[in-house]
Design a protein around this motif. Structure first.
Motif, PDB file in Angstrom:
ATOM      1  N   GLY A 166      10.750  -0.246  -5.304  1.00 34.65           N
ATOM      2  CA  GLY A 166      10.590  -1.555  -5.932  1.00 34.65           C
ATOM      3  C   GLY A 166       9.322  -2.279  -5.521  1.00 34.65           C
ATOM      4  O   GLY A 166       9.036  -3.365  -6.013  1.00 34.65           O
ATOM      5  N   ARG A 167       8.576  -1.666  -4.601  1.00 35.72           N
ATOM      6  CA  ARG A 167       7.328  -2.282  -4.163  1.00 35.72           C
ATOM      7  C   ARG A 167       6.180  -1.313  -4.406  1.00 35.72           C
ATOM      8  O   ARG A 167       6.373  -0.108  -4.378  1.00 35.72           O
ATOM      9  N   VAL A 168       4.994  -1.877  -4.579  1.00 34.94           N
ATOM     10  CA  VAL A 168       3.837  -1.005  -4.770  1.00 34.94           C
ATOM     11  C   VAL A 168       3.423  -0.447  -3.407  1.00 34.94           C
ATOM     12  O   VAL A 168       3.242  -1.190  -2.446  1.00 34.94           O
ATOM     13  N   VAL A 169       3.311   0.872  -3.346  1.00 34.91           N
ATOM     14  CA  VAL A 169       2.885   1.526  -2.110  1.00 34.91           C
ATOM     15  C   VAL A 169       1.410   1.881  -2.264  1.00 34.91           C
ATOM     16  O   VAL A 169       1.055   2.646  -3.161  1.00 34.91           O
ATOM     17  N   PRO A 170       0.550   1.325  -1.421  1.00 35.43           N
ATOM     18  CA  PRO A 170      -0.876   1.624  -1.557  1.00 35.43           C
ATOM     19  C   PRO A 170      -1.140   3.130  -1.437  1.00 35.43           C
ATOM     20  O   PRO A 170      -0.540   3.809  -0.591  1.00 35.43           O
ATOM     21  N   LYS A 171      -2.035   3.604  -2.261  1.00 36.64           N
ATOM     22  CA  LYS A 171      -2.364   5.031  -2.244  1.00 36.64           C
ATOM     23  C   LYS A 171      -2.853   5.459  -0.863  1.00 36.64           C
ATOM     24  O   LYS A 171      -2.557   6.542  -0.384  1.00 36.64           O
ATOM     25  N   ARG A 172      -3.582   4.562  -0.227  1.00 37.55           N
ATOM     26  CA  ARG A 172      -4.120   4.824   1.116  1.00 37.55           C
ATOM     27  C   ARG A 172      -2.987   5.152   2.110  1.00 37.55           C
ATOM     28  O   ARG A 172      -3.090   6.040   2.936  1.00 37.55           O
ATOM     29  N   LEU A 173      -1.880   4.412   1.953  1.00 37.13           N
ATOM     30  CA  LEU A 173      -0.734   4.603   2.846  1.00 37.13           C
ATOM     31  C   LEU A 173      -0.096   5.968   2.601  1.00 37.13           C
ATOM     32  O   LEU A 173       0.281   6.677   3.536  1.00 37.13           O
ATOM     33  N   VAL A 174       0.005   6.340   1.334  1.00 38.18           N
ATOM     34  CA  VAL A 174       0.563   7.655   1.003  1.00 38.18           C
ATOM     35  C   VAL A 174      -0.330   8.740   1.593  1.00 38.18           C
ATOM     36  O   VAL A 174       0.150   9.698   2.206  1.00 38.18           O
ATOM     37  N   GLU A 175      -1.626   8.553   1.456  1.00 38.43           N
ATOM     38  CA  GLU A 175      -2.578   9.529   2.015  1.00 38.43           C
ATOM     39  C   GLU A 175      -2.405   9.657   3.527  1.00 38.43           C
ATOM     40  O   GLU A 175      -2.336  10.753   4.072  1.00 38.43           O
ATOM     41  N   ASP A 176      -2.328   8.504   4.192  1.00 42.89           N
ATOM     42  CA  ASP A 176      -2.196   8.506   5.656  1.00 42.89           C
ATOM     43  C   ASP A 176      -0.934   9.232   6.084  1.00 42.89           C
ATOM     44  O   ASP A 176      -0.941  10.046   6.996  1.00 42.89           O
ATOM     45  N   LEU A 185      -6.561  16.146   2.894  1.00 43.00           N
ATOM     46  CA  LEU A 185      -6.220  16.039   1.486  1.00 43.00           C
ATOM     47  C   LEU A 185      -7.469  15.771   0.675  1.00 43.00           C
ATOM     48  O   LEU A 185      -8.290  14.945   1.060  1.00 43.00           O
ATOM     49  N   SER A 186      -7.585  16.446  -0.437  1.00 44.15           N
ATOM     50  CA  SER A 186      -8.704  16.146  -1.316  1.00 44.15           C
ATOM     51  C   SER A 186      -8.421  14.821  -2.021  1.00 44.15           C
ATOM     52  O   SER A 186      -7.288  14.319  -2.002  1.00 44.15           O
ATOM     53  N   ALA A 187      -9.474  14.276  -2.619  1.00 47.52           N
ATOM     54  CA  ALA A 187      -9.393  12.917  -3.164  1.00 47.52           C
ATOM     55  C   ALA A 187      -8.257  12.761  -4.172  1.00 47.52           C
ATOM     56  O   ALA A 187      -7.565  11.753  -4.203  1.00 47.52           O
ATOM     57  N   ASN A 188      -8.049  13.778  -4.989  1.00 44.33           N
ATOM     58  CA  ASN A 188      -7.034  13.603  -6.026  1.00 44.33           C
ATOM     59  C   ASN A 188      -5.721  14.322  -5.721  1.00 44.33           C
ATOM     60  O   ASN A 188      -4.847  14.415  -6.563  1.00 44.33           O
ATOM     61  N   ALA A 189      -5.598  14.810  -4.465  1.00 50.76           N
ATOM     62  CA  ALA A 189      -4.383  15.571  -4.125  1.00 50.76           C
ATOM     63  C   ALA A 189      -3.128  14.729  -4.289  1.00 50.76           C
ATOM     64  O   ALA A 189      -2.109  15.206  -4.796  1.00 50.76           O
ATOM     65  N   ILE A 190      -3.197  13.476  -3.870  1.00 47.24           N
ATOM     66  CA  ILE A 190      -2.022  12.602  -3.962  1.00 47.24           C
ATOM     67  C   ILE A 190      -1.592  12.472  -5.420  1.00 47.24           C
ATOM     68  O   ILE A 190      -0.403  12.545  -5.736  1.00 47.24           O
TER      69      ILE A 190
END
Ligand code: CA
Length: 225
Positions: A166-176, A185-190
């Protein structure tokens, strides 16, 4: 808040239970794995402080039992083993945190308080959204209670999103969070993982939607809401 202390070192147990009582907790103490199993089966504890080196069994067997029975109590493991493998094994078994002996009581209390402060959802093992359930201990996703086959990376992404549903998860956080699972991880792996996960969930009939918030990150929610 009721706390169970499982520790066969009587001096240590007395010190910790005394301190916890002073701090306002209701504390039960047992010295063996067998007694601990009986108590956790019969009562609801907010937290269990668990020594791993018990006379009759490895303490980790108790955590595994608790999690297999969906006991949501926070588990803080006490261990004399300082090896990284033991810590990892403890956490994988379903423990929430660990403390290496010897430790200061103040640190134990602070860690316990931190665990108990977490929202239930963050402590719990089962993350649920619509008809999708993720067991974070076994890393198994279920749709309508049917187990689903997802890759380790897909499960990792799903867990990150479901913990913040229900909340937006920053892409940066997913990457971390994912870099530990996937290495660099490559730039578009996520994006690739999220795309696959979205397709997998759709294929298995999960009634959830993963939205891409352009330039920000991702959000998972009940598809019906
Ligand atoms: Ca011991």
């Amino acid at each position: 808040m009721r706390v169970l202390m499982v520790e066969d070192n009587e001096d240590l147990a007395r010190l910790v239970t005394g301190g916890l009582k002073t701090a306002g907790y209701l504390v039960d103490h047992v010295s063996t794995a067998a007694e601990a199993r009986d108590l956790v089966a019969a009562h609801r504890f907010g937290a269990v402080i668990l020594d791993l080196g018990l006379p009759d069994a490895d303490g980790l067997t108790i955590v595994r039992d608790m999690r297999a029975h969906r006991d949501p109590a926070a588990v803080l493991v006490l261990t004399a083993r300082s090896g990284i493998d033991d810590k990892v094994e403890g956490l994988r078994s379903g423990a929430d945190d660990y403390l290496v002996k010897p430790f200061a009581f103040e640190e134990l209390l602070a860690r316990l308080e931190a665990l108990l402060r977490r929202p239930r959802e963050l402590q719990g093992l089962a993350l649920v959204l619509a008809n999708l359930r993720l067991d974070t201990a076994s890393r198994q996703a279920f749709v309508d209670d049917e187990p689903q086959v997802l890759s380790a990376r897909e499960v990792a992404v799903l867990e990150i999103l479901m913990r913040r549903k229900g909340r937006v998860v920053p892409k940066r956080l997913v990457e971390d969070e994912l870099s530990g699972v996937a290495g660099d991880l490559s730039a578009n792996a996520i994006e690739v993982y999220v795309h696959r996960l979205r397709r997998q969930l759709a294929d298995c009939g999960a009634r959830v939607a993963i939205h891409t918030v352009r330039g920000v990150g991702y959000l998972i929610r009940d598809a019906a809401s």
